[in-house]
Motif scaffolding. Structure first.
Motif, PDB file in Angstrom:
ATOM      1  N   MET A  44       0.576  -1.048  -0.238  1.00 25.27           N
ATOM      2  CA  MET A  44       0.054   0.177   0.132  1.00 25.27           C
ATOM      3  C   MET A  44       0.807   0.807   0.069  1.00 25.27           C
ATOM      4  SD  MET A  44      -2.906  -0.867   2.940  1.00 25.27           S
ATOM      5  CE  MET A  44      -4.065   0.566   2.243  1.00 25.27           C
ATOM      6  N   ILE A  45       1.837   1.428   0.869  1.00 30.34           N
ATOM      7  CA  ILE A  45       2.725   2.263   1.156  1.00 30.34           C
ATOM      8  C   ILE A  45       3.199   2.435  -0.327  1.00 30.34           C
ATOM      9  CG2 ILE A  45       4.523   3.596   1.786  1.00 30.34           C
ATOM     10  CD1 ILE A  45       4.090   2.184   4.038  1.00 30.34           C
ATOM     11  N   LEU A  46       4.058   1.592  -1.231  1.00 26.13           N
ATOM     12  CA  LEU A  46       4.562   1.312  -2.275  1.00 26.13           C
ATOM     13  C   LEU A  46       3.938   2.190  -3.824  1.00 26.13           C
ATOM     14  CD1 LEU A  46       7.264   0.943  -3.826  1.00 26.13           C
ATOM     15  CD2 LEU A  46       6.562  -1.307  -4.802  1.00 26.13           C
ATOM     16  N   VAL A  47       2.636   1.257  -3.959  1.00 25.52           N
ATOM     17  CA  VAL A  47       1.544   2.095  -4.713  1.00 25.52           C
ATOM     18  C   VAL A  47       0.990   3.757  -4.576  1.00 25.52           C
ATOM     19  CG1 VAL A  47      -0.912   1.649  -5.539  1.00 25.52           C
ATOM     20  CG2 VAL A  47       0.634   0.424  -4.945  1.00 25.52           C
ATOM     21  N   TRP A  48       1.110   3.958  -3.060  1.00 21.48           N
ATOM     22  CA  TRP A  48       0.835   5.399  -3.139  1.00 21.48           C
ATOM     23  C   TRP A  48       1.925   6.532  -3.454  1.00 21.48           C
ATOM     24  CZ3 TRP A  48      -2.895   7.851  -1.426  1.00 21.48           C
ATOM     25  CH2 TRP A  48      -3.410   9.396  -1.400  1.00 21.48           C
ATOM     26  N   VAL A  49       2.994   6.640  -3.659  1.00 23.36           N
ATOM     27  CA  VAL A  49       4.079   6.937  -3.285  1.00 23.36           C
ATOM     28  C   VAL A  49       4.731   6.616  -4.610  1.00 23.36           C
ATOM     29  CG1 VAL A  49       4.867   7.195  -0.503  1.00 23.36           C
ATOM     30  CG2 VAL A  49       6.217   5.459  -2.280  1.00 23.36           C
ATOM     31  N   ALA A  50       4.738   5.678  -5.359  1.00 19.36           N
ATOM     32  CA  ALA A  50       4.814   5.500  -6.945  1.00 19.36           C
ATOM     33  C   ALA A  50       4.259   6.283  -7.784  1.00 19.36           C
ATOM     34  CB  ALA A  50       6.105   4.209  -7.174  1.00 19.36           C
ATOM     35  N   PRO A  51       4.604   6.759  -8.437  1.00 16.45           N
ATOM     36  CA  PRO A  51       3.870   7.672  -9.707  1.00 16.45           C
ATOM     37  C   PRO A  51       3.650   6.485 -10.031  1.00 16.45           C
ATOM     38  CG  PRO A  51       5.192   9.616  -8.512  1.00 16.45           C
ATOM     39  CD  PRO A  51       5.405   7.846  -8.279  1.00 16.45           C
ATOM     40  N   SER A  52       4.179   5.409 -10.971  1.00 15.55           N
ATOM     41  CA  SER A  52       4.394   3.949 -11.806  1.00 15.55           C
ATOM     42  C   SER A  52       3.696   3.188 -11.695  1.00 15.55           C
ATOM     43  CB  SER A  52       5.427   3.918 -12.251  1.00 15.55           C
ATOM     44  OG  SER A  52       5.954   3.179 -11.241  1.00 15.55           O
TER      45      SER A  52
END
Length: 327
Positions: A44-52
């Motif tokens: 969840m954190i990765l998806v939130w911070v990664a625009p790609s």
């Protein structure tokens, strides 16, 4: 002499009453729960911070991770404390709350899995109309529908399970408050309530599973027709792993909730472990952490664009979908 209670305190018998198995099971389930939290929260954190990763597929995956975290947390901490300390009592209100929240997030997960399957079907089988068919508005509507249906279903499940009075000895033969073992403690006739639970569970389970099977069937038909053998093999193995995960999840659910009450027994606990403990741990690894887009986001080139093969790798010639931002 059996004593009638309208608001009893229940006793959860747990997974096993064998004393020597308590410590190993505690260690195993604690490890699984920690991996579940780390995997799903990390995703969840990765998806939130990664625009790609701001695409419809990962939008649905974040909500799937949220559902996994919620219903795993509803079950696992209580189960772990029971294994460690042996205090297996739970109040009537606590039992009802545990079951209600569990039913809500489990039902939501079924509908989210169906939404994800629809997303993959449109992305791979109809790439030219994907942007309009799975627009940000549609994504939010599918998620809102999942939680709305889950909320209404959970209210019906809970009212049917806890709507009557209960008799002694108040011993729930399970490691959490589930419908079938709780209904076995009821004083009054539960046939009508069992039929209602069965019908609603069938509507939610069979309805979403049909959507998933049809969607992935079309996806597999498309990827098997790919000209490039490496792309076809990669896509087939990826989709096969997703279907295997969904099959285990739905298979254990159907085993638990789509069989007559008279057939329930000790094997229910084993089946329940798969969809309450194991599946929430495996989902982030199966659906995302093996994808090259997630690996790119974890690495230095986090701005790498996502190709059509986010879930089931499709041919590059079908176009890109990463530009559709739903966050």
């Amino acid at each position: 002499m059996r004593e009638n209670h309208t608001r009893p305190e229940f006793i959860l018998l747990g997974i096993t009453d064998t004393s020597w198995a308590q410590a190993p099971l505690f260690g195993l389930f604690l490890l699984i729960y920690v991996v579940t939290l780390v995997g799903n929260i990390g995703l969840m954190i990765l998806v939130w911070v990664a625009p790609s990763l701001h695409t419809p597929m990962y939008f649905f995956l974040t909500h799937l991770s949220l559902a996994d975290i919620c219903y795993s947390t509803i079950i696992s901490p209580k189960m772990l404390t029971d294994l460690l300390f042996g205090n297996k009592t739970i109040s009537w209100a606590g039992c009802m709350t545990q079951f209600h929240l569990f039913a809500l997030f489990l039902t939501a997960e079924c509908h989210l899995l169906a939404a994800m399957a629809y997303d993959r079907h449109m992305a791979i089988c109809h790439p030219l109309s994907y942007v309009t068919a799975v627009s940000p508005q549609v994504c939010w509507q599918l998620v809102a529908w999942s939680y709305l249906v889950a909320s209404l279903s959970a209210l019906i499940y809970t009212s049917c399970t806890f709507g009557g009075s209960f008799c002694g000895p108040r011993r729930v033969d399970h490691f959490f408050c589930d419908a079938s073992p709780v209904l076995r403690l009821a004083c009054s006739d539960t046939h009508g309530r069992e039929v209602t639970i069965f019908a609603l569970a069938a509507a939610n389970g069979l309805g979403t599973s049909v959507v998933i099977l049809l969607s992935y069937g079309r996806v597999l038909h498309t990827v098997l027709g790919m000209r490039l053998a490496p792309s076809r093999a990669r896509a087939f193995h990826t989709c096969a792993s997703h279907l295997a995960s969904v099959s285990v999840f739905y298979g254990t659910l159907f085993f638990m909730y789509l069989q007559p009450a008279s057939r329930h027994g000790s094997q229910d606990k084993v089946a329940s472990v798969f969809y309450t403990v194991v599946s929430p741990m495996l989902n982030p690894f199966i659906y995302s952490l093996r994808n090259k887009e997630v690996k790119a986001a974890l690495g230095k080139d986090g701005a790498a664009t996502a190709s059509l093969g986010n879930l089931c790798q499709g041919p590059p010639s079908q176009g890109r979908i990463s530009s559709q931002n739903v966050f």
